[in-house]
Design a protein around this motif. Structure first.
Motif, short mmCIF file in Angstrom:
data_model
loop_
_atom_site.label_atom_id
_atom_site.label_comp_id
_atom_site.label_asym_id
_atom_site.label_seq_id
_atom_site.Cartn_x
_atom_site.Cartn_y
_atom_site.Cartn_z
N ASN A 112 0.81 -1.22 0.00
CA ASN A 112 0.00 0.00 0.00
C ASN A 112 0.85 1.27 0.00
N PHE A 113 1.92 1.27 -0.79
CA PHE A 113 2.74 2.48 -0.87
C PHE A 113 2.45 3.30 -2.12
N GLU A 114 1.35 2.92 -2.87
CA GLU A 114 0.99 3.68 -4.06
C GLU A 114 0.59 5.10 -3.70
N ASP A 115 -0.13 5.28 -2.56
CA ASP A 115 -0.58 6.60 -2.15
C ASP A 115 0.61 7.52 -1.92
N CYS A 116 1.71 6.97 -1.38
CA CYS A 116 2.91 7.76 -1.13
C CYS A 116 3.51 8.22 -2.45
N LEU A 117 3.54 7.34 -3.44
CA LEU A 117 4.11 7.70 -4.73
C LEU A 117 3.25 8.73 -5.45
N ASN A 118 1.92 8.64 -5.31
CA ASN A 118 1.02 9.58 -5.97
C ASN A 118 1.17 10.99 -5.39
N ALA A 119 1.58 11.07 -4.11
CA ALA A 119 1.72 12.38 -3.46
C ALA A 119 2.98 13.11 -3.90
#
Length: 348
Positions: free
Chosen positions: A330-337
């Motif tokens: 669940n590190f996609e949100d970090c990359l999107n930011a």
């Protein structure tokens, strides 16, 4: 009264500095005249401090040739009268109420065609009578045919360093013979790896035993050679040059061996500090061996481990976890930011 005159043949050889230091301690001269220093004044100041002399007057070398220097103790009142690249003349007064005389350190021109000019200069330097005059140095003149011999070969042309093997052993002929004898002592069997290991063990054992014996006799040999050189200097009549050269080569070889040993031990400190076999330098090599040992280690649970196997396991575990992924999710949100550095044109 004791004075020392020596054709130094380049100050860049550190073992020669130690030989000179040993001579000054034995003979206790008040004046020291050095010829062919091949060095600048700053280098000679370092030599003066190493010999614990009070005064120094030096003539710089011309490139890689020449160079002379006069060193003296504070007990004598020394005043420089005149100097050239071939001589240094000084007025000397021994103590407060002592005799007054003139010293001339002289270096004859190395080229035969210009030797006559040197002799003319020497005639001009003679002091007015009745003052005593001492003239000493290297006149570059051969009095006996036996003196016309080549210089000893520098024993440090080819040196190697590897592992625990002492690079200084390369200067000893016995070392090569010991290695060959130990290596050939075990014949190559079916299991080549074991035989190779046994050969290495035999070589190590033989070299260690030989090195231990060498240490026992080296100090005695140096002192004996120095005493013999002093005896020949005091009693020789010109027919002892061959023996003198042989003894000097032995002493220089022993000094070179010691120098290489401590240079190898101290490694990078040698080039950085440039020390020359002093007490501090020896301590640096000894300290390095001490700091390379890990006696105990605390693990992540706070336990103090002393066994080498347990210490090794802690190191292995630490670096294994350091370079192993923890499988995050669940590190996609970090990359999107994060702002993208790629433009639309770059993406296309």
């Amino acid at each position: 009264m004791s004075n020392l005159v020596w054709n130094y043949r380049e100050l860049g050889n550190p073992w020669l500095v130690r030989i000179l230091s040993k001579l000054t301690k034995e003979k206790c001269p008040f004046l020291v005249f050095l010829v062919e220093t091949k060095a600048r004044k700053q280098k000679l100041e370092n030599v003066r401090r190493a010999l614990k002399f009070d005064g120094c007057f030096a003539i710089d070398s011309m490139g890689s040739s020449g160079g002379i220097a006069l060193l003296w103790k504070v007990d004598w009142n020394v005043r420089i009268i005149s100097y050239t690249r071939c001589h240094i003349s000084a007025s000397v007064k021994e103590g407060v109420n002592g005799h007054k005389w003139q010293f001339t350190g002289f270096y004859g021109h190395p080229k035969t065609a210009k030797r006559k000019t040197s002799w003319q200069l020497l005639e001009m330097l003679k002091p007015p009578s009745p003052m005593a005059w001492m003239c000493a140095g290297d006149f570059n003149e051969i009095l006996h045919q036996e003196e016309n011999k080549g210089l000893p070969v520098d024993p440090t042309n080819k040196l190697r360093t590897s592992g625990r093997y002492e690079a200084a052993w390369d200067l000893k002929e016995e070392c090569k013979k010991i290695v060959e004898y130990s290596w050939k002592g075990t014949s190559m069997g079916v299991e080549g790896a074991k035989t190779m290991r046994q050969r290495l063990i035999d070589c190590q054992r033989s070299l260690s035993q030989w090195n231990h014996k060498e240490k026992m006799i080296k100090h005695k040999d140096i002192n004996h050679s120095m005493r013999r050189i002093r005896h020949l200097q005091e009693t020789g009549i010109g027919n002892h040059l061959t023996e003198m050269q042989s003894l000097q080569k032995e002493v220089e070889l022993s000094m070179a061996t010691e120098e290489i040993k401590w240079r190898q031990r101290a490694k990078q400190h040698w080039m950085k500090v440039g020390d020359r076999n002093t007490t501090w330098f020896h301590l640096q090599a000894s300290h390095r061996r001490k700091t390379n040992t890990i006696n105990n280690l605390e693990d992540p649970q706070g336990r103090v481990l002393t066994k080498q196997e347990d210490i090794g396991d802690v190191f292995t575990g630490y670096f294994s976890s350091l370079f192993t992924t923890s499988s995050p999710s669940n590190f996609e949100d970090c990359l999107n930011a994060l702002d993208s550095k790629l433009t639309i044109e770059m993406k296309t």
